[in-house]
Design a protein around this motif. Structure first.
Motif, short mmCIF file in Angstrom:
data_model
loop_
_atom_site.label_atom_id
_atom_site.label_comp_id
_atom_site.label_asym_id
_atom_site.label_seq_id
_atom_site.Cartn_x
_atom_site.Cartn_y
_atom_site.Cartn_z
N VAL A 12 -9.74 46.67 7.77
CA VAL A 12 -10.52 47.88 7.47
C VAL A 12 -11.09 47.74 6.06
O VAL A 12 -10.33 47.74 5.08
CB VAL A 12 -9.64 49.16 7.57
N GLY A 18 -11.04 42.49 1.79
CA GLY A 18 -11.17 42.42 3.25
C GLY A 18 -11.88 41.15 3.68
O GLY A 18 -11.51 40.49 4.66
N LYS A 44 -21.09 49.82 -0.59
CA LYS A 44 -20.12 50.82 -1.10
C LYS A 44 -19.23 50.27 -2.21
O LYS A 44 -18.31 50.95 -2.64
CB LYS A 44 -19.20 51.27 0.05
N ASN A 45 -19.47 49.03 -2.64
CA ASN A 45 -18.54 48.39 -3.58
C ASN A 45 -19.10 48.44 -4.99
O ASN A 45 -20.29 48.20 -5.19
CB ASN A 45 -18.29 46.94 -3.14
N VAL A 131 -13.08 54.10 9.92
CA VAL A 131 -11.79 54.29 10.60
C VAL A 131 -11.22 55.64 10.17
O VAL A 131 -11.08 55.91 8.97
CB VAL A 131 -10.82 53.14 10.25
N ALA A 159 -7.91 47.15 3.76
CA ALA A 159 -8.63 46.67 2.57
C ALA A 159 -9.66 47.75 2.23
O ALA A 159 -10.79 47.46 1.86
CB ALA A 159 -9.32 45.34 2.90
N ASP A 160 -9.22 49.00 2.37
CA ASP A 160 -10.17 50.11 2.30
C ASP A 160 -10.27 50.75 0.93
O ASP A 160 -10.75 51.87 0.80
CB ASP A 160 -9.86 51.17 3.37
N GLY A 161 -9.81 50.03 -0.11
CA GLY A 161 -10.14 50.43 -1.47
C GLY A 161 -9.20 51.44 -2.09
O GLY A 161 -8.16 51.81 -1.53
N GLY A 184 -14.62 54.95 -13.50
CA GLY A 184 -15.64 54.08 -14.08
C GLY A 184 -17.03 54.58 -13.73
O GLY A 184 -17.28 54.98 -12.58
N HIS A 281 -16.96 55.23 -9.70
CA HIS A 281 -15.92 54.78 -8.77
C HIS A 281 -14.57 54.92 -9.45
O HIS A 281 -14.48 54.78 -10.66
CB HIS A 281 -16.17 53.30 -8.45
N ILE A 283 -10.61 53.65 -10.17
CA ILE A 283 -9.91 52.36 -10.33
C ILE A 283 -8.41 52.65 -10.28
O ILE A 283 -7.95 53.56 -10.98
CB ILE A 283 -10.25 51.72 -11.71
N ASP A 304 -7.43 46.86 -3.88
CA ASP A 304 -7.24 48.18 -4.49
C ASP A 304 -6.35 49.07 -3.63
O ASP A 304 -5.62 49.91 -4.15
CB ASP A 304 -8.60 48.88 -4.67
N VAL A 309 -4.52 46.13 -9.45
CA VAL A 309 -5.47 46.06 -10.58
C VAL A 309 -4.64 45.95 -11.84
O VAL A 309 -3.62 46.60 -11.97
CB VAL A 309 -6.39 47.31 -10.63
N LEU A 316 -9.84 43.77 -17.74
CA LEU A 316 -9.65 44.62 -16.57
C LEU A 316 -9.87 43.72 -15.36
O LEU A 316 -10.96 43.18 -15.18
CB LEU A 316 -10.66 45.78 -16.56
N ALA A 322 -7.99 41.17 -5.78
CA ALA A 322 -8.44 41.55 -4.43
C ALA A 322 -8.65 40.29 -3.59
O ALA A 322 -8.16 40.18 -2.46
CB ALA A 322 -9.73 42.36 -4.52
C1 LIG Z 1 -16.44 50.64 -13.11
C2 LIG Z 1 -15.53 49.53 -12.66
C3 LIG Z 1 -15.43 48.39 -13.43
C4 LIG Z 1 -14.62 47.33 -13.00
N1 LIG Z 1 -14.66 46.18 -13.70
C5 LIG Z 1 -13.99 45.10 -13.23
C6 LIG Z 1 -14.18 43.83 -13.84
O1 LIG Z 1 -15.00 43.65 -14.76
N2 LIG Z 1 -13.46 42.78 -13.37
C7 LIG Z 1 -12.61 42.91 -12.30
O2 LIG Z 1 -12.00 41.91 -11.90
N3 LIG Z 1 -12.44 44.10 -11.69
C8 LIG Z 1 -13.12 45.19 -12.11
N4 LIG Z 1 -13.01 46.39 -11.46
C9 LIG Z 1 -12.09 46.48 -10.30
C10 LIG Z 1 -12.65 45.77 -9.06
O3 LIG Z 1 -14.01 46.06 -8.89
C11 LIG Z 1 -11.89 46.18 -7.81
O4 LIG Z 1 -10.50 46.05 -8.06
C12 LIG Z 1 -12.23 45.33 -6.58
O5 LIG Z 1 -13.61 45.25 -6.40
C13 LIG Z 1 -11.55 45.92 -5.34
O6 LIG Z 1 -11.97 45.29 -4.16
P1 LIG Z 1 -11.43 45.83 -2.75
O7 LIG Z 1 -11.99 44.93 -1.71
O8 LIG Z 1 -9.96 45.98 -2.77
O9 LIG Z 1 -12.00 47.31 -2.60
P2 LIG Z 1 -13.50 47.85 -2.42
O10 LIG Z 1 -14.49 46.95 -3.05
O11 LIG Z 1 -13.48 49.26 -2.87
O12 LIG Z 1 -13.75 47.77 -0.84
C14 LIG Z 1 -13.21 48.72 0.03
C15 LIG Z 1 -14.15 48.80 1.24
O13 LIG Z 1 -13.53 49.58 2.26
C16 LIG Z 1 -14.51 50.42 2.87
N5 LIG Z 1 -13.79 51.56 3.45
C17 LIG Z 1 -13.07 52.53 2.80
N6 LIG Z 1 -12.52 53.37 3.70
C18 LIG Z 1 -12.90 52.93 4.92
C19 LIG Z 1 -12.63 53.40 6.25
N7 LIG Z 1 -11.86 54.47 6.47
N8 LIG Z 1 -13.19 52.73 7.29
C20 LIG Z 1 -13.96 51.62 7.08
N9 LIG Z 1 -14.25 51.14 5.84
C21 LIG Z 1 -13.71 51.79 4.78
C22 LIG Z 1 -15.40 50.80 1.70
O14 LIG Z 1 -16.67 51.24 2.15
C23 LIG Z 1 -15.47 49.49 0.91
O15 LIG Z 1 -16.53 48.66 1.33
C24 LIG Z 1 -13.83 47.46 -11.83
C25 LIG Z 1 -13.91 48.62 -11.07
C26 LIG Z 1 -14.76 49.65 -11.46
C27 LIG Z 1 -14.87 50.87 -10.61
#
Ligand SMILES: Cc1cc2nc3c(=O)[nH]c(=O)nc-3n(C[C@H](O)[C@H](O)[C@H](O)COP(=O)(O)OP(=O)(O)OC[C@H]3O[C@@H](n4cnc5c(N)ncnc54)[C@H](O)[C@@H]3O)c2cc1C
Length: 433
Positions: A12, A18, A44-45, A131, A159-161, A184, A281, A283, A304, A309, A316, A322
């Motif tokens: 997810v 993901g 959305k990322n 989902v 992997a829904d953040g 952020g 977004h 964090i 996330d 994190v 950061l 991830a």
């Molecule tokens: C402003 C900011 C600055 C940052 N700076 C840095 C940096 O410089 N360096 C660094 O390493 N990290 C940084 N981070 C942190 C980093 O961006 C995240 O930790 C990382 O991108 C997380 O990836 P992820 O795949 O876990 O989550 P996400 O990228 O959030 O992906 C989650 C996905 O799940 C989808 N989703 C959610 N719910 C559902 C559902 N119910 N059904 C289907 N899909 C769903 C969403 O649409 C999204 O596409 C920063 C974050 C922010 C907000």
């Protein structure tokens, strides 16, 4: 597929966690569907945009080969800010110094590119699929529900953040408490590459990272950043959510970014640029002490959604954690697949590899960081006094006298920091040791 209406794995979320998980699983010939609520992968990322490559090397070399990185970072600064003046500590790396160990990235093109790679390996990426809930049987997660449609799988990867409502539904994640998050806000400002290189004093194609602490967050725990991309700058601020809640100001939080952009030491860097993207977004900043268990029977958490994190004050990191947690989850699922997708094997293996590799180790090493970084004096008193002291150091009075070096050192120790400050420095130095 194990039987006609059951997939091997449902992931997810098509963010970095993901996608790295899906890639590794599809490469092993397992049947994977990645469900993404956005119109397409990458919409959305959001990230600041500095990806540390060294930690992901061992796990994602093939996956990240040919990825559209923006610029390798060869110039790093930490800048302490007062109302309109600042003091910088800058590291410019030479080609032979082993750097760069990080690159700047833009999430949208990077995620799009990686999603294409995952599809090419045979995984199914399904956008516009949100989902809504998990399907359970005898205490085990066996599928997901999208509207009225049910999809079953042997393993579900969340992997829904950051907000992961699904992980909350399992009881793995607590309610959304403000002390566990940072907020952020970020803009992408388009600028010609030659102008960027000129303003940041960069060789062609290379990049800079500037971290700001102090007045820019009005003393709230957090900071600001500017990263150089190929033809744009990423500029943003990150502020602790609990501090925003308690903030006694008539200003809105987005106004801090506007004020940051118009500072006399920042505005000339952005001049003539055009804002092409704006986003906000959350964090996860709960750190090691607030990490949930990384799974339950039939389900694993990555990225996330698992709280992976690491904020150390000078870095950061979420993207590398991830990417790597996605790969480690996939390795555990592959191991479980050899034992008819045993939930026990899957979860035990995942817990072990998380501990054995750097994610849990490093988060544990920095377990005191979130408490220390919440101290407001790190963001108001010390940067302000450092700027004043440095100003004094460069000043010559009407009698032609400047402050002696000995006096400066004494002032630094007793006036800028004091005993409590020296203890804070000591705690900062000891973080991670
Ligand atoms: C402003 C900011 C600055 C940052 N700076 C840095 C940096 O410089 N360096 C660094 O390493 N990290 C940084 N981070 C942190 C980093 O961006 C995240 O930790 C990382 O991108 C997380 O990836 P992820 O795949 O876990 O989550 P996400 O990228 O959030 O992906 C989650 C996905 O799940 C989808 N989703 C959610 N719910 C559902 C559902 N119910 N059904 C289907 N899909 C769903 C969403 O649409 C999204 O596409 C920063 C974050 C922010 C907000």
């Amino acid at each position: 597929m194990s039987n006609s209406d059951e997939l091997d794995i449902i992931v997810v979320g098509a963010g970095l966690s993901g996608l790295s998980c899906g890639y590794e699983l599809a490469k092993a010939g397992l049947q994977v569907a990645i469900l993404e609520r956005g119109d397409m992968a990458g919409t959305k990322n959001l990230s600041g945009g500095k990806l540390y490559l060294e930690p992901v090397h061992e796990f994602c070399d093939d996956f990240l080969k040919d990825a559209p990185f923006e610029r390798p970072v060869v110039s790093e600064s930490i800048i302490l800010t007062d109302e309109s003046s600042s003091v910088s500590c800058r590291l410019d790396c030479r080609e032979d110094s082993g750097f760069p160990n990080s690159v700047t990235v833009l999430m949208n093109p990077l995620v799009k590119h990686l999603a294409k790679k995952v599809s090419e390996k045979g995984a199914l990426i399904l956008p516009q699929q949100k989902v809504d809930e998990l399907i359970w049987k005898n205490g085990k997660v066996i599928g997901v529900k999208i509207g009225s449609e049910v999809l079953n799988a042997r393993v579900i990867v969340l992997a829904d953040g950051v907000l992961s409502f699904l992980a909350q539904e399992t009881g793995l994640r607590p309610e959304h408490l403000t002390r566990l998050y940072g907020l952020g806000i970020k803009e992408i400002i388009q600028l010609d590459s030659a102008i960027i290189e000129d303003r940041f004093n960069l060789p062609s194609g290379l990049g800079a990272s500037r971290m700001f602490v102090g007045k820019i967050t009005q003393g709230l725990p957090g900071g600001g950043f500017i990263y150089t991309n190929s033809n744009s700058l990423s500029i943003g601020i990150v502020v602790h959510l609990e501090a925003i809640q308690d903030w006694k100001s008539d200003k809105e939080i987005w106004e801090l970014l506007e004020a940051f952009k118009s500072r006399p030491d920042v505005a000339p860097l952005l001049s003539g640029g055009k804002t092409v993207e704006y986003g906000a977004h959350l964090i996860p900043e709960g750190g090691f002490k607030n990490l949930p268990k990384p799974g339950i029977p039939g389900l694993l958490l990555v990225g996330d959604a698992a709280g992976f994190v690491l904020n150390t004050g000078s870095t950061l990191r979420g993207m590398d954690l991830a990417l790597v947690s996605g790969v480690l989850a996939a390795k555990s699922i592959k191991e479980a697949a050899k034992k008819n997708f045993s939930s026990e094997v899957c979860l035990n293996h995942y817990q072990q590899v998380l501990k054995k590799n750097f994610i849990i180790n490093q988060m544990k090493r920095y377990k005191k960081a979130s408490d220390l970084l919440a101290l407001q004096r790190l963001y108001n008193r010390y940067p302000h006094r450092m700027v004043r002291l440095t100003q004094e150091m460069f000043m010559v009075n009407s009698e032609g006298k400047s402050t002696s070096f000995g006096k400066m050192v004494r002032k630094f120790i007793f006036k800028v920091f004091g005993w409590r400050g020296l203890r804070d420095i000591w705690r900062l130095i000891r973080l991670g040791s």
